[in-house]
Scaffold this motif. Structure first.
Motif, PDB file in Angstrom:
ATOM      1  N   SER A   1       0.744  -1.074  -0.171  1.00 40.36           N
ATOM      2  CA  SER A   1      -0.003  -0.065   0.021  1.00 40.36           C
ATOM      3  C   SER A   1       0.809   1.151  -0.015  1.00 40.36           C
ATOM      4  O   SER A   1       0.393   2.340  -0.344  1.00 40.36           O
ATOM      5  CB  SER A   1      -0.926  -0.137   1.206  1.00 40.36           C
ATOM      6  OG  SER A   1      -0.084   0.300   2.210  1.00 40.36           O
TER       7      SER A   1
ATOM      8  N   SER B   1       4.384   3.840  -4.879  1.00 45.89           N
ATOM      9  CA  SER B   1       4.173   5.262  -5.598  1.00 45.89           C
ATOM     10  C   SER B   1       2.977   5.094  -6.557  1.00 45.89           C
ATOM     11  O   SER B   1       2.645   3.917  -6.780  1.00 45.89           O
ATOM     12  CB  SER B   1       5.310   5.530  -6.657  1.00 45.89           C
ATOM     13  OG  SER B   1       6.706   5.649  -5.519  1.00 45.89           O
ATOM     14  N   SER B   2       2.232   6.414  -6.575  1.00 49.85           N
ATOM     15  CA  SER B   2       1.244   6.199  -7.692  1.00 49.85           C
ATOM     16  C   SER B   2       1.521   6.494  -8.996  1.00 49.85           C
ATOM     17  O   SER B   2       2.808   7.094  -9.120  1.00 49.85           O
ATOM     18  CB  SER B   2       0.144   7.266  -7.396  1.00 49.85           C
ATOM     19  OG  SER B   2       0.773   8.441  -7.551  1.00 49.85           O
ATOM     20  N   ARG B   3       0.938   6.200 -10.017  1.00 50.49           N
ATOM     21  CA  ARG B   3       1.324   6.473 -11.167  1.00 50.49           C
ATOM     22  C   ARG B   3       1.452   7.836 -11.542  1.00 50.49           C
ATOM     23  O   ARG B   3       2.382   8.454 -12.393  1.00 50.49           O
ATOM     24  CB  ARG B   3       0.287   5.998 -12.310  1.00 50.49           C
ATOM     25  CG  ARG B   3       0.569   4.399 -12.321  1.00 50.49           C
ATOM     26  CD  ARG B   3      -0.251   3.935 -13.628  1.00 50.49           C
ATOM     27  NE  ARG B   3      -0.344   2.339 -13.633  1.00 50.49           N
ATOM     28  CZ  ARG B   3       0.866   1.597 -14.180  1.00 50.49           C
ATOM     29  NH1 ARG B   3       1.788   2.189 -14.859  1.00 50.49           N
ATOM     30  NH2 ARG B   3       0.627   0.314 -14.127  1.00 50.49           N
ATOM     31  N   GLU B   4       0.494   9.023 -10.883  1.00 50.48           N
ATOM     32  CA  GLU B   4       0.675  10.308 -11.100  1.00 50.48           C
ATOM     33  C   GLU B   4       1.715  10.738 -10.553  1.00 50.48           C
ATOM     34  O   GLU B   4       2.641  11.796 -11.032  1.00 50.48           O
ATOM     35  CB  GLU B   4      -0.507  10.698 -10.479  1.00 50.48           C
ATOM     36  CG  GLU B   4      -0.732  12.308 -10.733  1.00 50.48           C
ATOM     37  CD  GLU B   4      -1.043  12.593 -12.161  1.00 50.48           C
ATOM     38  OE1 GLU B   4      -0.579  13.743 -12.757  1.00 50.48           O
ATOM     39  OE2 GLU B   4      -1.725  11.673 -13.064  1.00 50.48           O
ATOM     40  N   GLU B   5       2.340  10.258  -9.407  1.00 49.76           N
ATOM     41  CA  GLU B   5       3.455  10.614  -8.833  1.00 49.76           C
ATOM     42  C   GLU B   5       4.858  10.339  -9.879  1.00 49.76           C
ATOM     43  O   GLU B   5       5.596  11.220  -9.913  1.00 49.76           O
ATOM     44  CB  GLU B   5       3.757  10.015  -7.352  1.00 49.76           C
ATOM     45  CG  GLU B   5       2.987  10.635  -6.431  1.00 49.76           C
ATOM     46  CD  GLU B   5       2.968   9.560  -4.919  1.00 49.76           C
ATOM     47  OE1 GLU B   5       2.921  10.086  -3.958  1.00 49.76           O
ATOM     48  OE2 GLU B   5       3.432   8.266  -5.110  1.00 49.76           O
TER      49      GLU B   5
END
Length: 346
Positions: free
Chosen positions: A156, A159-163
């Motif tokens: 969880s 990293s997010s894809r947006e980051e």
């Protein structure tokens, strides 16, 4: 797909430090990449730095068994450290005529045979970009078995894809050779991707930050082996926090220099062992927070508190646990930096 073949000269650097156990599998993945099979004008460099295991022998055997032998070279470098190795690949080993440089860690895997092709195509389709990263996917996130509670927490925290769109993922990214050859990394820099991002966005702090110079395609991804235990996660996060604190001190130092001296200072930092340690010793600690700014202690909790519903029991428990974790990491980072082990932290 395939539009880069014959259009770009591409050099790929594989960064390997004691990766004897897994480098053959990674190179087998690499040999299956469509970019390498399409006859593109490329060279591959395995950068075995400071290895005390059989990384070099394993890499040479894997390449000999592949179709890459005539386009690949295994370099045995005595000094460890990713920043040192990055400098040598970027400024010494890669071909002067290369258009695009691709940087990969030796412990990642490619599940999609078109990953590097798509990465190169994305750079070619977006000429304003200085660099673009592959999205990192934890191997635990793909596991078919039931995960433990600690493993679920580890997954969880990814990293997010947006980051990734606005950052450099040091595990796998492509950069224009002309852009990165303007950059020199201080020897011993503990986290190089955050430093590189800042240099590319600001042209070595000689121009305002331009976020349009970095982006990533959502279709490009790779797999990496994530931590399995809480202790390993704490060690990893401590390294990240130390790297962030070192970068902030370094950026402050550069900003205090006249703008026309900043690039030259970085060339000196790359060539001179001990430059980074001396700079940190002169700049730190700073009152009132010592070696690591309080930002690294509270940023996760502050973000959670801004989100709606944080005070619900489940979210509140997660907030408290996360803050406790961050406190342990922050204190460990303070201790290591106080001992002088910030620079060169592997």
């Amino acid at each position: 797909m395939g539009q880069t073949s014959g259009a770009l000269k591409i050099d790929i650097g594989i960064f390997a430090h004691n990766e004897g156990a897994g480098i053959a599998a990674m190179l087998a993945d690499l040999a299956g990449q469509s970019l390498l099979q399409a006859g593109a004008d490329l060279r591959l460099f395995v950068l075995a730095n400071g290895c005390s295991d059989d990384t070099v022998a394993q890499a040479r055997a894997a390449l000999a068994a592949s179709a890459l032998t005539d386009r690949a070279e295994v370099l045995e470098l005595p000094e460890p450290g990713k920043s040192r190795t990055w400098n040598r690949f970027t400024h010494e080993f890669s071909r002067a005529e290369a258009d695009l440089l691709i940087y990969c860690d030796a412990d990642i895997r490619f599940a999609d045979a078109s990953t590097l092709q798509q990465l190169a195509d994305f750079m070619q389709a977006n000429p304003q970009l200085a660099a673009s990263s592959s999205f990192p996917v934890k191997d635990l996130a793909l596991a078919e078995r039931r995960l433990s509670l600690v493993e679920k927490l580890i997954v969880s925290g990814g990293s997010s894809r947006e980051e990734v769109r606005s950052h450099i993922c040091g595990q796998c990214y492509a950069a224009r050779a002309a852009e990165v050859r303007a950059v020199h990394m201080p020897a011993g820099l503990p986290v190089e991707d955050g430093f590189l991002r800042a240099m590319l966005l600001t042209r070595n702090f000689t121009a305002p930050e331009d976020l349009s110079r970095i982006d990533a395609s959502p279709a490009v991804w790779h797999i990496y082996e994530s931590e399995r235990t809480l202790a390993a996660l704490i060690r990893h996060q401590t390294r990240i926090v130390i790297g962030g604190a070192v970068n902030l001190a370094l950026f402050d130092h550069l900003r205090r220099l006249p703008r026309n001296q900043r690039s030259a200072a970085l060339q000196q930092a790359a060539a001179q062992e001990g430059w980074l340690q001396n700079m940190l010793a002169a700049a730190l600690p700073r009152a009132p927070w010592g070696w690591v700014p309080v930002h690294f202690l509270v940023k996760r909790s502050a973000a959670m508190l801004r989100a709606p519903g944080t005070l619900r029991p489940g979210r509140l428990a997660k907030l408290i646990a996360g803050q406790g974790f961050d406190l342990v990491v922050w204190l460990l980072a303070q201790w290591r930096m106080a001992r002088g082990s910030g620079a060169g932290f592997w």
